[in-house]
Design a protein around this motif. Structure first.
Motif, PDB file in Angstrom:
ATOM      1  N   THR B 721       0.817  -1.221   0.000  1.00 49.67           N
ATOM      2  CA  THR B 721       0.000   0.000   0.000  1.00 49.67           C
ATOM      3  C   THR B 721       0.846   1.264   0.000  1.00 49.67           C
ATOM      4  N   THR B 722       2.160   1.091  -0.037  1.00 46.52           N
ATOM      5  CA  THR B 722       3.046   2.267  -0.016  1.00 46.52           C
ATOM      6  C   THR B 722       4.056   2.159  -1.160  1.00 46.52           C
ATOM      7  N   LEU B 725       6.075   7.225  -4.146  1.00 47.51           N
ATOM      8  CA  LEU B 725       6.605   8.243  -3.241  1.00 47.51           C
ATOM      9  C   LEU B 725       5.509   9.154  -2.701  1.00 47.51           C
ATOM     10  N   MET B 726       4.271   8.968  -3.140  1.00 47.12           N
ATOM     11  CA  MET B 726       3.172   9.681  -2.493  1.00 47.12           C
ATOM     12  C   MET B 726       2.970   9.120  -1.084  1.00 47.12           C
ATOM     13  N   ASP B 727       3.056   7.799  -0.969  1.00 45.47           N
ATOM     14  CA  ASP B 727       2.799   7.164   0.325  1.00 45.47           C
ATOM     15  C   ASP B 727       4.063   6.703   1.046  1.00 45.47           C
ATOM     16  N   PHE B 728       5.121   6.459   0.296  1.00 47.42           N
ATOM     17  CA  PHE B 728       6.392   6.070   0.921  1.00 47.42           C
ATOM     18  C   PHE B 728       7.139   7.360   1.234  1.00 47.42           C
ATOM     19  N   PHE B 729       7.379   7.592   2.501  1.00 48.98           N
ATOM     20  CA  PHE B 729       7.896   8.894   2.932  1.00 48.98           C
ATOM     21  C   PHE B 729       9.385   9.045   2.626  1.00 48.98           C
ATOM     22  N   LEU B 730       9.684   9.936   1.712  1.00 47.13           N
ATOM     23  CA  LEU B 730      11.070  10.297   1.404  1.00 47.13           C
ATOM     24  C   LEU B 730      11.179  11.792   1.688  1.00 47.13           C
ATOM     25  N   GLU B 735      11.261  18.864   5.127  1.00 48.38           N
ATOM     26  CA  GLU B 735      11.022  18.021   6.299  1.00 48.38           C
ATOM     27  C   GLU B 735      12.293  17.792   7.117  1.00 48.38           C
ATOM     28  N   HIS B 792       1.586  10.731  11.798  1.00 47.44           N
ATOM     29  CA  HIS B 792       0.601  11.569  12.497  1.00 47.44           C
ATOM     30  C   HIS B 792      -0.452  10.730  13.227  1.00 47.44           C
TER      31      HIS B 792
END
Lengths: 299, 806
Positions: B721-722, B725-730, B735, B792
């Protein structure tokens, strides 16, 4: 990450574009900034046989203000980029909410290409502009084989990616009634990182006079399969003293209007919670601004 | 001629040797877009490969119909396992002693698994043809939970070895069980636990992550049928090992294989393994006689190439009532996915997880690790750390904080009380390692002073009081970690990969005019080897770093080495460079003695020259000596000036560091603001402070990502589900917080220049430091431990569980 084959068209006028759309039928798709459509094509979730790129159509660009009787309006061409929205001083003076929200969309590279028309026409519940346009009570102009018509933003969205736009139509302009001078505004958005869609976001527009709220408008982003215009929330604020009871009532009304889905951003309970948090913050900031601006005008 | 100006100091500075913040020589090309990566390689007639991948996590492959794909103009071939089987290439060996399907053999075991390989005249045709290959699947029950994988009635994933009771690392007790690895003294540990004053227990999960290098994996394979030579350019962190493996599985003689790693856009462990794309490209080039390129896209990289971590670590830690640790117990369930493709030294199926006693003097300990198959992608690589060291460090650093809660003690006080003391080195740990050197108290105390730790705790208490009064919705967390890395694999006596000893190498050629070409068995993926190895050599051989070219990655020219991962380049190849440099200097001394008409022993080394003892005005510089090596007939010496060293390290090196982070947590949204991050690293002798700082910033930013949301997540059907790079945090620059860096210097006693390696330390120490801070923010409300990632909604959930939302 390679799209299926397609033919590329680049009309120079809106008439030519709508003509192409009529001629090519449902195999054709209009391309604005491309930041929603092209990723879908690369994933082969979308495979239009014809792409009609609108970038050469000068009449779809630009921001103009008219001051007519019964209140003026701002007219924005659909191919105006998010960057151009941010850069417009005219817009910043008249509808500062748009700049505030546009600065929270994606990142500068995307904003140089992404357009307001693409953002509102695509019907993606994650996009920020649809909720914003509902908050501002904007209307969309649609050009098609049967000429031009207007649809209110608050009437435009049916479900995810399904809108009032007919297949042969192109969303050409956005007309925004000028908010009252000295109005308060805020767009509060929780996101995981730069470039992300909202986990929850709230747009608030209101006026304050003599310590009471005149009018208020509330919309929320990415908390249902369409943007959510929370009329009851606005109604709960309008006429109130914007105190705790009124804010609680507005939040309760907004939460009753949303229907978030669980995803990687979190479960439903979390989204409901942060939707309330974003709305409270937006109301507080909009109130503060309206009060300040009202004080400035008095001075 | 014999002018002694400039001074020795000035001459030393000119060399830009050890300790110099020399600018990276690589950056001239990288910053101008002039790098040469695999995907930049274009050859006449080159074909392109692309994979048909499984949409299912577990399914039987009933049939593969290639007809429609083959009918598409421009499609050259469609390979399936049936085509590879006659060559015995439908399976390939993994680095962990298991085997992996190159293309699906009868079934698929993870979403994204390679089923067929399409070869076409261009990428676009290949992608279109992938859509036309029709695969019929029969879905099978999916196992994504490593604990359920060992249920008696769990679906059998690896039918090919279902009845095999003995695995590569000992007995298997279940068809989905890979190995059990045990270290330490179980009986003694249990005895201490049973009688301890205090025992803290916790399940510490280190979630599945991915190294996600900016450049994905790929290769260009080119079989020259005229001369019988196979050349493969690829994203290889270990080119020589790839050559040997390619030879063993293809039957092509090793001297006829050339492996080249061109510029590599980050590896972080992801590019250590051998992937089906390499094998298929090689086969396709052999079959077609033309070069074949394969480069994966981002989704393929995240979903199908090597992941990292995915360890479930059950821990118990015992202590006296006043906080002296008496025992550590750990049982780890390791989720390896569908094939065991971990990139660990062969004798270490759980890597160096037995460094999990960390920086502490723990008298007795026990570790057992069970490796398990699930329907997930294979991998288990060292993501910017030495083998499983980040897992081990995270485990012990969380356990220390949890024990501190149980003892009602400050976590720093508990650490200081249990650190291995400086006078205990070399220190023998309860789980079998010999720590080479360290001074943990000095490092920790330096950091505490720099951040005013007591002041931070006072501020935290004030914030808490304000929170309770309803004046703020933000809590303050203070995270402390002290990590001990174990890097530089490794001594050949116990470290090998598929039988290849983990030494490394350097070959130096001094040219007549005094410039140098040095070649090493490692390969930079961004570490800056061309800069730093030249600095090591400059100090050793007295020739300016700017006159030294460092070459790596071409097996036709570089000496054999095991490559770059696990922070091994400086500890092993860097040592080889120093040793080769010393061989050069030994010969140079003989040449200089002959030139100066004195005995060898009458000379002493002086920065960039040999000078006569007591008569420093009589000397020969290395430039003069280099020329003499090529134009003088020195009696008893061969002409030329070259040396090669193969360095087998006597021990690992043990870098360490003390980190403190301070963050504010919004309990209503779960947002985390890292307001301070102080990182003190001790990597022994420092070669280039600027590069160290850059490495620390990079590793810390990966730690920020891992802690705050980077995850390879699966749903219950085994869907990733990841995968984008929208869902896999890079994280981006937005940041990434501001970092403060610091150091102490405790040289390694066994390394020729005392260096220990640093590239991976910040990832190791950063993760526990930040996770400790998040957990610490809620300590006052009775909170003990929450699993990562601390994104979050999961932070919100902690606050919700503690009743902080009213």
């Amino acid at each position: 990450m390679i799209p299926a084959p397609f033919e590329y068209h680049r009309p120079a006028s809106l008439a030519e574009a709508t003509g192409l759309l009529a001629e090519l039928g449902e195999d054709a798709h209009v391309l604005a900034g491309g930041h929603s459509l092209i990723p879908m094509m690369k994933l082969r979730l979308a495979a239009p046989e014809h792409l009609i790129d609108l970038q050469d159509i000068a009449e779809l660009k630009g921001i103009a203000r008219t001051d007519g009787e019964g209140g003026g309006e701002i007219v924005i061409g659909a191919m105006t980029t998010q960057h151009e929205l941010i850069a417009s001083d005219e817009l910043a003076r008249a509808v500062p909410l748009i700049r505030e929200a546009a600065l929270q969309i994606a990142d500068p590279q995307v904003r140089y290409l992404g357009t307001i028309g693409g953002n509102v026409a695509n019907g993606d519940p994650g996009n920020d502009m649809p909720g914003l346009m509902q908050c501002l009570d904007a209307a969309f102009e649609l050009d098609g084989p049967n000429g031009r018509r207007r649809v209110a933003a608050r009437e435009f969205y049916r479900s995810a990616y399904v809108t009032a736009r007919e297949d042969g139509e192109i969303l050409s302009r956005i007309r925004i009634p000028l908010p009252a001078p000295g109005h308060g505004f805020a767009y509060e958005k929780l996101k995981r990182k730069i470039g992300d869609y909202a986990t929850a976001a709230a747009a608030v527009l209101l006026t304050v006079s003599g310590g009471r709220c005149g009018s208020a408008s509330v919309a929320l982003t990415n908390l249902a399969d369409t943007p959510v215009f929370a009329a009851d929330a606005g109604a709960a604020l309008a006429g109130s003293d914007l105190g705790a009871a009124a804010v609680d009532a507005a939040v309760a009304a907004a939460l009753a209007a949303i229907d978030p889905a669980a995803d990687n951003r979190g479960p439903v309970a979390f989204k409901q919670h942060v939707a309330g948090v974003m709305l409270r913050r937006a109301i507080a900031r909009a109130t503060e601004r309206a009060t300040e601006r009202a004080a400035e005008q008095t001075v | 001629m014999n002018d002694q100006t400039p001074t020795a100091t000035e001459r030393a500075e000119k060399l830009q040797g050890l300790g110099c913040a020399r600018k990276r020589v690589e950056d001239a090309r990288f910053t101008q877009g002039k790098g040469n990566y695999v995907d930049d390689i274009k050859m006449p007639g080159m074909l392109f490969g692309d994979f048909v991948r499984s949409p299912y996590a577990h399914a039987r492959v009933i049939s593969v119909d290639k007809e429609a794909a083959l009918a598409l103009p421009g499609v050259v071939a469609v390979l399936t396992a049936a085509d590879l089987e006659p060559l015995n290439l439908h399976w390939m060996p993994t680095l962990a002693g298991d085997k992996q399907m190159v293309l699906a053999v009868g079934k698929v075991l993870f979403q994204g698994q390679e089923v067929a390989f399409v070869v076409a005249e261009d990428r676009y045709i290949a992608a279109d043809a992938v859509e036309l290959v029709e695969v019929e699947y029969e879905e099978l029950p999916v196992v994504v939970d490593p604990f359920k994988a060992l249920d008696p009635d769990a679906p059998v994933l690896r039918e090919d070895i279902a009845d095999q009771k003995e695995g590569a690392h000992g007995p298997r007790r279940h068809p989905n069980h890979i190995f059990t690895w045990e270290q330490g003294d179980e009986a003694a540990t249990n005895a201490v636990l049973a009688g301890a004053d205090v025992v803290a227990e916790a399940m510490i999960q280190y979630h599945r992550c991915h190294p996600c290098p900016l450049e994905t994996c790929g290769c260009v394979a080119s079989m020259d049928k005229i001369n019988g030579k196979l050349t493969v350019w690829g994203t290889f962190q270990a080119p020589h090992a790839v050559r040997t493996i390619a030879s063993l599985i293809s039957g092509i003689a090793e001297h006829n294989i050339r492996i080249v790693s061109p510029d590599i856009g980050g590896g972080f462990g992801n590019k250590v393994g051998v992937y089906p794309g390499y094998i298929c490209s090689i086969v396709a080039s052999i079959v077609t006689g033309v070069p074949v390129k394969w480069v994966e896209d981002r989704i393929e990289n995240l979903t199908a190439t090597a992941f990292a971590r995915d360890y479930w670590m059950q821990g118990k830690i015992a202590a006296t009532r006043d906080g002296k640790i008496t025992a550590l117990w750990c049982h780890t369930t390791a989720d390896h996915g569908g094939f065991d493709a971990c990139a660990d030294p062969t004798k270490f199926p759980a890597g160096f997880m037995n460094i999990c006693t960390g920086s502490y003097d723990i008298p007795v300990a026990w570790l057992s690790v069970d490796g398990v198959y699930t329907n997930k992608a294979p991998g288990g690589v060292a993501y910017r750390c030495s083998f499983r060291v980040t897992e081990a460090s995270y485990f012990i650093e969380r356990m220390i904080d949890i024990l501190a809660i149980k003892l009602d003690m400050d976590p720093v006080e508990l650490r200081l009380k249990n650190f291995i003391r400086a006078d205990q080195f070399p220190y023998h740990s309860a789980l079998g390692w010999e720590y080479d050197s360290g001074d943990y108290h000095t490092a920790m105390e330096k950091v505490l002073k720099a951040v005013d730790y007591d002041g931070l705790r006072r501020e935290q208490a004030e914030r808490l009081a304000a929170f309770k009064r309803g004046e703020t919705r933000k809590l303050m967390g203070i995270g402390v970690s002290h990590f001990t890395e174990i890097v530089g694999a490794g001594p050949v006596k116990n470290c090998d990969i598929l039988g290849l000893g983990m030494f490394d190498s350097c070959a130096i050629r001094i040219h007549p005019t005094g410039s140098v070409t040095a070649r090493l068995g490692t390969i930079s993926q961004g570490q800056g080897h061309a800069t730093t190895f030249a600095q090591i050599l400059a100090s050793e051989i007295g020739i300016p770093a700017d006159s030294i070219t460092v070459e790596e990655g071409d097996t036709d020219t570089a000496p054999y080495g095991l490559g770059t991962y696990g922070s091994r380049s400086t500890p092993v190849a860097g040592a080889a460079a120093a040793m080769a440099g010393r061989k050069i200097r030994a010969k140079a001394q003989m040449i200089a003695a002959w030139m100066l008409e004195v005995h060898d022993d009458d000379l002493e080394w002086d920065v960039d020259r040999f000078a006569v003892k007591g008569a420093p005005e009589r000397f020969k510089t290395m430039t003069e000596i280099a020329f003499a090596a090529y134009n003088q007939a020195v009696p008893g010496l061969e002409p030329g000036l070259e040396a090669v060293s193969y360095y087998d390290p006597p021990n690992m090196t043990y870098p360490f560091g003390a980190y403190v982070s301070v963050l504010d947590i919004d309990v209503d949204t779960g947002e985390v603001e890292i307001r301070r991050f102080y990182a003190l690293d001790d990597c022994g002798t420092r070669i280039n402070p600027m590069i160290i700082e850059g490495q620390v910033h990079g590793g810390l930013t990966e730690a920020v990502a891992i802690v705050l949301g980077q995850e390879i997540a699966y749903d219950e059907d085994g869907n990733v589900t990841t995968g984008t790079l929208m869902d896999f945090f890079l994280p981006t620059a937005v940041e990434a917080p501001h970092y403060e860096t610091d150091h102490t210097t405790t040289p390694s006693p066994h390394h020729p220049i005392g260096a220990k390696g640093v590239g991976e330390s910040p990832n190791v120490g950063g993760v526990s430091c930040l996770s400790n801070a998040v957990n610490d923010a809620f300590r006052a409300f009775g909170h003990v431990h929450a699993q990562m990632p601390h994104d979050h909604w999961r932070i919100w959930k902690i606050a919700e569980g503690l009743g902080l939302h009213g």
